[in-house]
Design an enzyme around this catalytic site. Structure first.
Site, short mmCIF file in Angstrom:
data_model
loop_
_atom_site.label_atom_id
_atom_site.label_comp_id
_atom_site.label_asym_id
_atom_site.label_seq_id
_atom_site.Cartn_x
_atom_site.Cartn_y
_atom_site.Cartn_z
N ASP A 93 0.85 -1.20 0.00
CA ASP A 93 0.00 0.00 0.00
C ASP A 93 0.89 1.24 0.00
OD1 ASP A 93 0.92 0.13 2.59
OD2 ASP A 93 -0.98 -0.33 3.52
N ASP A 267 -8.46 -6.70 0.77
CA ASP A 267 -7.50 -6.96 1.84
C ASP A 267 -8.09 -6.45 3.14
OD1 ASP A 267 -5.72 -4.51 3.16
OD2 ASP A 267 -6.79 -3.96 1.34
N CYS A 305 -15.11 -27.21 8.49
CA CYS A 305 -13.83 -26.66 8.04
C CYS A 305 -12.76 -27.75 7.99
CB CYS A 305 -13.40 -25.53 8.97
SG CYS A 305 -11.85 -24.74 8.50
N CYS A 307 -9.40 -26.96 7.75
CA CYS A 307 -8.10 -26.37 8.03
C CYS A 307 -7.33 -27.20 9.07
CB CYS A 307 -8.25 -24.92 8.51
SG CYS A 307 -8.73 -24.72 10.24
N CYS A 310 -8.90 -27.04 12.66
CA CYS A 310 -10.15 -27.78 12.88
C CYS A 310 -9.98 -29.29 12.76
CB CYS A 310 -11.22 -27.29 11.89
SG CYS A 310 -11.81 -25.62 12.28
N HIS A 336 -7.10 -20.68 11.20
CA HIS A 336 -8.50 -20.96 10.85
C HIS A 336 -9.15 -19.79 10.12
CE1 HIS A 336 -12.67 -22.16 11.04
NE2 HIS A 336 -12.92 -20.95 11.52
#
Length: 377
Positions: A93, A267, A305, A307, A310, A336
């Site tokens: 940025d 973002d 989930c 991930c 999880c 997560h």
């Protein structure tokens, strides 16, 4: 050219678009969410973990890297990609938002902004030329023009003056950008909550033919319907053959609504910030795992989930870690949350491909416990 936008298809149901952004460090499938690595790291995460969850691009912060370790040191290390061991695309940025939000003592002039470092109080100066020098040294794939982000609630007269200064600064950024062959410079459309000013800003900036365009000055406290209204006015004014980036937006509802309106990139620090407080995003809505009711809950954060968190750890264990101030707990909630949003964007891209994004949104909102006007988080 440093980047190329490839249009794949438009969702017949919603108008959302599926695409790819080709960069020197790889392809970004869009619409895409960019995890934020403010200080050349996504908090608690390794680059390898980000790759595992299929993050195509991350964002780093010009202001913070200017203050430390310094852009010249990063350049000496071979650029930001080598410095942080990330070989996929990076967006930096402009530093403008941080100058206006973090520094209490600042003085805006046509030349630039004089401000004091939030770290040690040193007097510093950022101008369009300096912002380009810093980002050219960092070597990001996509860099942002230095802009003025007017405060929320600023009146029409102030916002008009502000956006016109942003336009003049954008011209100076173009003139001083020294690596146009391998770094794409995006302009930032401003205009506050005024449709006529958004139109003016978009017209002035698109006439300069930047490789991409961001929409700034939203998600700064205004109600979601106001933000969506500004998107409805602004997105159609941006070129269809270039990327469109909505800055600072990362709640699941806003990612969906932004995608529907033709945004390609998003973002936000939201997923990593709330993770540090023990707050997680799940398919059933927000879950604050540090709450007492999860002390004996041995199920995963989100049964739907896949991930790492999880599939390996329970709510009870994660709550224990966070209550005990163990950093592993924050790593688990961060993993997560980032996985959740990156998976959401994969699902969004599939729904666009299948021409059913509105149906997907309605089903997601219903399950998530949201209506179309709620803030989400």
């Amino acid at each position: 050219m440093a980047i190329k936008y490839e249009f794949i298809k438009q969702c017949k149901q919603s108008g959302a678009r599926l695409g790819r952004i080709h960069t020197p460090h790889g392809v970004i499938e869009t619409p895409a969410f960019m995890p934020v690595g403010t200080q050349a790291t996504v908090k608690t995460m390794s680059p390898e973990e980000l790759k595992t969850m299929d993050a195509h691009i991350i964002l780093s912060n010009t202001y913070h890297l200017f203050l430390r370790p310094g852009h010249k040191l990063v350049e000496q290390a071979g650029g930001l990609h080598k410095f942080m061991n990330w070989d996929r695309p990076i967006l930096t940025d402009s530093g403008g938002f941080q100058v206006f939000s973090l520094s209490e003592m600042r003085k805006i002039s046509e030349e630039g902004v004089e401000f004091r470092s939030h770290l040690n109080g040193d007097k510093l100066f950022l101008s369009p030329e300096k912002a380009m020098e810093i980002q050219n040294s960092l070597g990001s794939d996509i860099m942002m023009a230095f802009d003025e982000c007017p405060p929320a609630g600023a009146d029409h007269g102030y916002v008009k003056q502000s956006l016109e200064r942003t336009t003049r600064w954008a011209e100076r950024c173009l003139a001083s950008h020294s690596r146009a062959s391998d770094q794409a410079l995006f302009a930032i459309v401003q205009g506050g909550m005024f449709a006529d000013l958004r139109k003016q800003s978009a017209h002035e900036l698109t006439s300069m033919d930047f490789p991409g365009y961001a929409i700034g000055g939203l998600s700064v406290g205004e109600p979601k319907p106001v933000m969506y209204d500004m998107l409805d006015h602004t997105v159609p004014l941006l070129p269809s053959d270039k990327p469109r980036y909505l800055m600072g937006v990362g709640s699941p509802d806003a990612l969906l609504e932004g995608s529907i309106r033709g945004i390609d990139m998003f973002d936000c620090v939201l997923p990593t910030r709330i993770a540090r407080n023990g707050t997680t995003m799940t398919s059933q809505g927000r879950l604050v795992v540090r709450n007492a009711k999860y002390a004996e809950d041995f199920g995963p954060l989100d049964p739907e989930c896949s991930c790492y968190t999880c599939t390996h750890y329970s709510r009870a264990y994660i709550r224990h870690l966070i209550k005990a101030d163990e950093s592993f707990g924050i790593r688990l909630t961060t993993i997560h949350n980032l996985h959740f949003l990156l998976q959401l964007m994969r699902d969004v891209r599939q729904a666009i491909a299948d021409d059913c994004l509105l149906d997907f949104r309605d089903a997601f909102f219903s399950k998530y416990g949201l209506d179309h006007n709620e803030k989400g988080f």
